[in-house]
Design an enzyme around this catalytic site. Sequence first.
Site, PDB file in Angstrom:
ATOM      1  NE  ARG A  15      -2.002  -1.247   3.962  1.00  0.00           N
ATOM      2  CZ  ARG A  15      -1.825  -0.566   5.086  1.00  0.00           C
ATOM      3  NH1 ARG A  15      -2.184   0.701   5.152  1.00  0.00           N
ATOM      4  NH2 ARG A  15      -1.288  -1.139   6.141  1.00  0.00           N
ATOM      5  CB  SER A  36       2.340  -6.130   2.308  1.00  0.00           C
ATOM      6  OG  SER A  36       1.589  -7.213   1.822  1.00  0.00           O
ATOM      7  CB  VAL A  63      10.419  -6.912   7.218  1.00  0.00           C
ATOM      8  CG1 VAL A  63      10.196  -7.464   5.827  1.00  0.00           C
ATOM      9  CG2 VAL A  63       9.656  -5.616   7.437  1.00  0.00           C
ATOM     10  CG  ASN A  89       7.927   1.932   2.297  1.00  0.00           C
ATOM     11  OD1 ASN A  89       7.818   3.168   2.328  1.00  0.00           O
ATOM     12  ND2 ASN A  89       6.858   1.136   2.338  1.00  0.00           N
ATOM     13  CB  SER A 141       9.440  10.222   9.268  1.00  0.00           C
ATOM     14  OG  SER A 141       8.485  11.220   9.543  1.00  0.00           O
ATOM     15  CE1 TYR A 154       6.436   6.509  11.838  1.00  0.00           C
ATOM     16  CE2 TYR A 154       6.774   8.868  12.069  1.00  0.00           C
ATOM     17  CZ  TYR A 154       6.585   7.754  11.269  1.00  0.00           C
ATOM     18  OH  TYR A 154       6.570   7.884   9.906  1.00  0.00           O
ATOM     19  CE  LYS A 158       9.525   5.888  10.035  1.00  0.00           C
ATOM     20  NZ  LYS A 158       9.769   5.022   8.878  1.00  0.00           N
ATOM     21  CB  ILE A 187       3.351  11.414   1.864  1.00  0.00           C
ATOM     22  CG1 ILE A 187       4.834  11.788   2.056  1.00  0.00           C
ATOM     23  CG2 ILE A 187       3.108  10.808   0.482  1.00  0.00           C
ATOM     24  CD1 ILE A 187       5.364  12.902   1.169  1.00  0.00           C
TER      25      ILE A 187
END
Length: 254
Positions: A15, A36, A63, A89, A141, A154, A158, A187
């Site tokens: 996605r 995914s 992953v 990603n 990010s 997060y 990142k 995004i």
Amino acid sequence: MKLQDKVALITGSGRGIGRAIALRFADEGASIVVNSVHKENSDAVKKEIESRGGRAISVPCDVSKKESVDGLFETVQREYGSIDVLVNNAGINIVKPAMEMTEANWDDVFSTNLKSIFLCSKAAAALMIPKGSGQIINISSIVGINPFPNRAPYATSKAGVIMLTRELAIEWARHNITVNAIAPGFILTDMLKGRIAEGAINGDAILKRVPLRRFGLVEDIAHAVLFLADEGSSYITGQCITVDGGYTAYGFVE
Ligand code: NDP
């Protein structure tokens, strides 16, 4: 080596941004490994690539776990022989105040956003080192550069992605493997569209803070990843390119 001769694995490509990267690389002629968590998502992107005349395999797995990463790379080796480009990603976000964030929340975000990159990069480098070339591109990010509230794991994971990028870049430069990062801004994925539509995020307030006055598109990120995977970028390593419409460059208050 031209992109049409390359094999590219994009984690989390069922996605959003990952899917756009997979489609762009496929359109450039690369052979794609779509990954995914949910099989239906990676299978759908594989089909989409094939319907555009491209070549892809679908390997759904988590992953963040070593045994599934081992299985993923065994499949890549069996199906394609090796790998040339790895795009790390896959990522998740949990938004809540630090005082409400649990140990399990912390571990989930860190293992998906950071440990997965360590595991996949090692597995990819094991195939790239004997060939003496490879490109690894990690998705960080802007939150790893300028923190947003309620995103302790997060933002920290990142920021870690940027340092892991630099660490692996200097270790693996002698094998002609480049390791770079992209830090996307806001995004316009389905999730962001939904959160703006339901009023959870104030889209107008964000755009006031973005000098280019638009949200980023998934294609903007795919383009930057493609740039780093291109032969002409072979002297760029250990860098993080911010793709945010000028958000992090902006310091004024209006
Ligand atoms: P989405 O939530 O739209 O998609 C995430 C993808 O990652 C999905 O395909 C999902 O699988 C997969 N995934 C999640 N966890 C795992 C896992 N453990 N193993 C394998 N695959 C996994 O994310 P975005 O496209 O919005 O974001 C992609 C990356 O970009 C992330 O790293 C994110 O942090 C980063 N980013 C995004 C921004 C944005 O504005 N969207 C801004 C800055 C950075 P499945 O489809 O099966 O659920």
